[in-house]
Design an enzyme around this catalytic site. Structure first.
Site, mmCIF file in Angstrom:
data_model
loop_
_atom_site.group_PDB
_atom_site.id
_atom_site.type_symbol
_atom_site.label_atom_id
_atom_site.label_comp_id
_atom_site.label_asym_id
_atom_site.label_seq_id
_atom_site.Cartn_x
_atom_site.Cartn_y
_atom_site.Cartn_z
ATOM 1 N N ARG A 51 28.676 48.065 63.828
ATOM 2 C CA ARG A 51 27.928 47.402 64.885
ATOM 3 C C ARG A 51 28.328 47.874 66.292
ATOM 4 O O ARG A 51 27.495 47.930 67.191
ATOM 5 C CB ARG A 51 28.218 45.902 64.742
ATOM 6 C CG ARG A 51 27.400 45.018 65.600
ATOM 7 C CD ARG A 51 27.841 43.589 65.352
ATOM 8 N NE ARG A 51 27.144 43.019 64.202
ATOM 9 C CZ ARG A 51 25.969 42.394 64.302
ATOM 10 N NH1 ARG A 51 25.384 42.263 65.459
ATOM 11 N NH2 ARG A 51 25.379 41.875 63.248
ATOM 12 N N HIS A 178 41.816 47.398 43.499
ATOM 13 C CA HIS A 178 42.687 48.547 43.770
ATOM 14 C C HIS A 178 43.879 48.623 42.808
ATOM 15 O O HIS A 178 44.499 49.671 42.680
ATOM 16 C CB HIS A 178 43.122 48.593 45.240
ATOM 17 C CG HIS A 178 44.226 47.664 45.618
ATOM 18 N ND1 HIS A 178 44.018 46.335 45.875
ATOM 19 C CD2 HIS A 178 45.556 47.869 45.777
ATOM 20 C CE1 HIS A 178 45.169 45.769 46.193
ATOM 21 N NE2 HIS A 178 46.125 46.670 46.135
ATOM 22 N N LYS A 182 46.216 52.050 40.705
ATOM 23 C CA LYS A 182 47.668 52.308 40.793
ATOM 24 C C LYS A 182 48.103 53.169 39.611
ATOM 25 O O LYS A 182 47.681 52.948 38.475
ATOM 26 C CB LYS A 182 48.441 50.983 40.788
ATOM 27 C CG LYS A 182 48.314 50.214 42.101
ATOM 28 C CD LYS A 182 49.184 48.971 42.080
ATOM 29 C CE LYS A 182 48.920 48.078 43.267
ATOM 30 N NZ LYS A 182 49.634 48.440 44.481
ATOM 31 N N ASP A 235 42.906 35.081 45.144
ATOM 32 C CA ASP A 235 43.249 36.332 45.823
ATOM 33 C C ASP A 235 43.916 37.333 44.874
ATOM 34 O O ASP A 235 43.741 38.538 45.035
ATOM 35 C CB ASP A 235 44.182 36.010 47.005
ATOM 36 C CG ASP A 235 44.503 37.235 47.845
ATOM 37 O OD1 ASP A 235 43.552 37.912 48.276
ATOM 38 O OD2 ASP A 235 45.698 37.514 48.075
ATOM 39 N N HIS A 240 43.494 40.994 40.255
ATOM 40 C CA HIS A 240 44.551 41.960 39.960
ATOM 41 C C HIS A 240 45.357 41.603 38.698
ATOM 42 O O HIS A 240 45.542 42.439 37.812
ATOM 43 C CB HIS A 240 45.527 42.075 41.137
ATOM 44 C CG HIS A 240 44.869 42.418 42.444
ATOM 45 N ND1 HIS A 240 43.778 43.246 42.534
ATOM 46 C CD2 HIS A 240 45.161 42.053 43.713
ATOM 47 C CE1 HIS A 240 43.425 43.360 43.812
ATOM 48 N NE2 HIS A 240 44.248 42.642 44.539
ATOM 49 N N LYS A 331 53.686 34.964 47.762
ATOM 50 C CA LYS A 331 54.009 35.604 49.042
ATOM 51 C C LYS A 331 55.330 35.053 49.563
ATOM 52 O O LYS A 331 55.756 33.983 49.177
ATOM 53 C CB LYS A 331 52.911 35.304 50.055
ATOM 54 C CG LYS A 331 51.531 35.710 49.566
ATOM 55 C CD LYS A 331 50.806 36.536 50.582
ATOM 56 C CE LYS A 331 49.458 36.980 50.075
ATOM 57 N NZ LYS A 331 49.390 38.373 49.727
HETATM 58 C C1 BG6 Z 1 45.117 42.269 48.020
HETATM 59 C C2 BG6 Z 1 45.329 40.840 48.385
HETATM 60 O O1 BG6 Z 1 43.992 42.391 47.192
HETATM 61 O O2 BG6 Z 1 46.274 42.779 47.343
HETATM 62 C C3 BG6 Z 1 46.562 40.693 49.257
HETATM 63 O O3 BG6 Z 1 44.199 40.327 49.069
HETATM 64 C C4 BG6 Z 1 47.765 41.334 48.588
HETATM 65 O O4 BG6 Z 1 46.829 39.323 49.538
HETATM 66 C C5 BG6 Z 1 47.451 42.752 48.125
HETATM 67 O O5 BG6 Z 1 48.825 41.357 49.526
HETATM 68 C C6 BG6 Z 1 48.583 43.309 47.280
HETATM 69 O O6 BG6 Z 1 48.349 44.658 47.034
HETATM 70 P P1 BG6 Z 1 49.555 45.679 46.801
HETATM 71 O O7 BG6 Z 1 48.891 46.961 46.470
HETATM 72 O O8 BG6 Z 1 50.334 45.712 48.080
HETATM 73 O O9 BG6 Z 1 50.368 45.113 45.668
#
Ligand code: BG6
Length: 484
Positions: A51, A178, A182, A235, A240, A331
């Site tokens: 934007r 993601h 890894k 999250d 994950h 966290k």
């Molecule tokens: C993200 C989360 O998808 O993954 C974050 O939203 C988290 O809260 C992160 O910190 C962790 O990823 P990685 O690759 O650092 O383990």
């Protein structure tokens, strides 16, 4: 050393939200590293669409700074950076209006792979997808990449899937998790399915339980607004940790191919039992260790959102009946450690009398840091004095074992974006997988919302709430210590 990098096909990659945090921190620095490695053909183009008012030169300046900030110094090659930047362009686009779309359409070339990265909030997915077609920017070979959070619950995820399906076929949609990019996560499949050693033992007859730990030292500072509406369950667990669980628990796919792998993962998610409230511990970090509390970080004194969760799950099928999976993530914990521990059963009978024969074999797959594997075995303690048993590790760090090849493991995003260009969906989530995962997650969250459960407080820099220890103790088990 001969480079083993195989260049991908020529492409035009459009990044919606190209000026955003993810683009600057991960996507562009990752693309630069692939360019440096020779994987990206020099004529490929990266077009940022956003934007803000900006021109190509302004965007290149922005990304030059991002590379300096987010790429390690030893990879900052001035000539290569400038060459890479010359591949970048910027188009100012109004995602929900008409501005900029004709200009974007003019920039697209024929005969190259067209990929569109939606690095924007899900509320814009529909508008962008629609315009990609209306302005003839996307064709039937184009790919779109979408980020998490993919929905907030089953209903919103389903609606997103439907919106995308109106414009793109499932084979064109790349939903990123993601963790699947890894190195060690992919190695899980190699370990299980390229060795004869583990698979015959990979079931409830031989495995006592499995622990999955993803511990982080960072808090939620800076992302409080998003995080407080999500919590650790949405999250981290729904995506994950669920993906890790699937790769551990799934049956061997018939081939390492997108739908073969994803069909098996889906079966695991569908086989998950509902979780009893007593089998879940939710925590929130307090203040300490020089940091603010969760409640301060999210600026919400009444928040009941969890920054930590531990839970016990059961995969209800023949292979896993009776073997619990314990998951924990949080966290502001003591260390940044992610690992999967496969804890085997004791031998059925001890021929060594009642000395400590209960040291079970444990296979640990370390995701981060220091990716590798560790297998604990019991041997005779050397020396005189009869048969005394001792536990020793067979430890392998990928870096030590594989040398320079493992020194330079690409970041998850780099690998996944290259897979998009190659057209390989194996490491991306299919729509039905995501929906199944939400279908399992929703009742758990609804349960604690209905009961008004509050997370318990834990000390920052600790290994989480005491109650999480009890979750294991009540089953006569304990968490592996998170190493600093
Ligand atoms: C993200 C989360 O998808 O993954 C974050 O939203 C988290 O809260 C992160 O910190 C962790 O990823 P990685 O690759 O650092 O383990």
């Amino acid at each position: 050393m001969v480079s083993r990098v195989i260049p991908v096909d020529l492409f035009d990659l459009v990044i919606f939200g190209g000026t955003g945090d993810l683009a600057r921190r991960k996507i562009l620095p990752g693309l630069y590293r692939r360019f440096l490695d020779g994987q990206i053909p020099e004529d490929s183009r990266i077009i940022a669409a956003a934007r803000s008012e900006m021109d190509d030169a302004g965007y290149r300046d922005m990304i030059r700074e991002a590379i300096v900030e987010f790429v390690s110094k030893d990879k900052q090659d001035k000539t290569c950076i400038e060459k890479f930047l010359s591949r970048l362009a910027y188009v100012q686009v109004d995602a929900t209006g008409t501005d900029g779309w004709d200009e974007l359409a003019e920039k697209m070339r024929d005969g190259v792979v067209r990929a569109f990265y939606f690095s924007v909030g899900p509320s814009l997915f529909g508008a962008i997808a629609e315009r990609l077609h209306a302005y003839h920017i996307a064709d039937e070979d184009s790919r779109i990449v979408v980020e998490k959070p993919f929905g907030h619950d089953l209903a919103t995820a389903r609606a997103l899937n439907q919106t995308l399906a109106e414009h793109f076929d499932e084979t064109q949609i790349y939903r990123i998790d993601h963790y699947l990019g890894k190195e060690t996560v992919q190695n899980l499949m190699a370990v299980r399915f390229a060795n004869m050693l583990f698979e015959p033992l990979w079931n409830a007859r031989n495995i006592d339980h499995i622990q999955i730990t993803v511990a982080e030292t960072v808090g939620v500072g800076g992302r409080g607004g998003y995080y407080d509406k999500s919590g650790a369950m949405r999250d981290m667990v729904q995506n994950h940790l669920m993906q890790l669980l699937c790769l551990i628990a799934m049956e061997p796919p018939y081939a390492f191919e997108p739908d073969a792998v994803r069909d098996e993962k889906l079966k695991v998610i569908r086989a998950l039992d509902p979780v009893e409230p007593d089998d879940i511990v939710r925590g929130q970090y307090g203040a300490g260790e020089g940091g603010t509390s969760y409640l301060d970080d999210v600026e919400n004194r009444d928040s009941r959102t969890e920054s930590y969760i531990a839970m016990k799950l059961h995969v209800a099928n023949w292979r896993w009946k009776g073997t619990p999976f314990y998951l924990r993530t949080g966290k502001r914990l003591r260390a940044r450690t992610s690992e999967i521990a496969i804890v085997f059963k004791d031998p059925p009978h001890s021929i060594f009398g009642d000395q400590e024969t209960h040291k079970s074999n444990v296979l640990v797959i370390r995701l981060q840091p220091n990716e590798g594997m560790n297998l604990k075995v019991t041997i005779k303690e050397p020396g005189p004095g009869g048969m005394r048993l001792v536990e020793v590790p067979l430890d392998m760090s990928f870096k030590e074992a594989l040398g320079p090849d493992a020194e330079d493991i690409p970041d998850a995003y780099e690998r996944l974006i290259m897979d998009v260009i190659r057209g390989n969906q194996t490491l991306f989530m299919r729509g039905d997988e995501i929906e199944a995962s939400w279908a399992w997650t929703d009742p758990i969250i609804e349960g604690w919302e209905a009961r008004g459960d509050r997370p318990v407080s834990y000390d920052p820099g600790s290994s989480g709430p005491e109650d999480a220890l009890m979750l294991m103790h009540k089953d006569g088990r304990r968490w592996r210590e998170v190493k600093v």
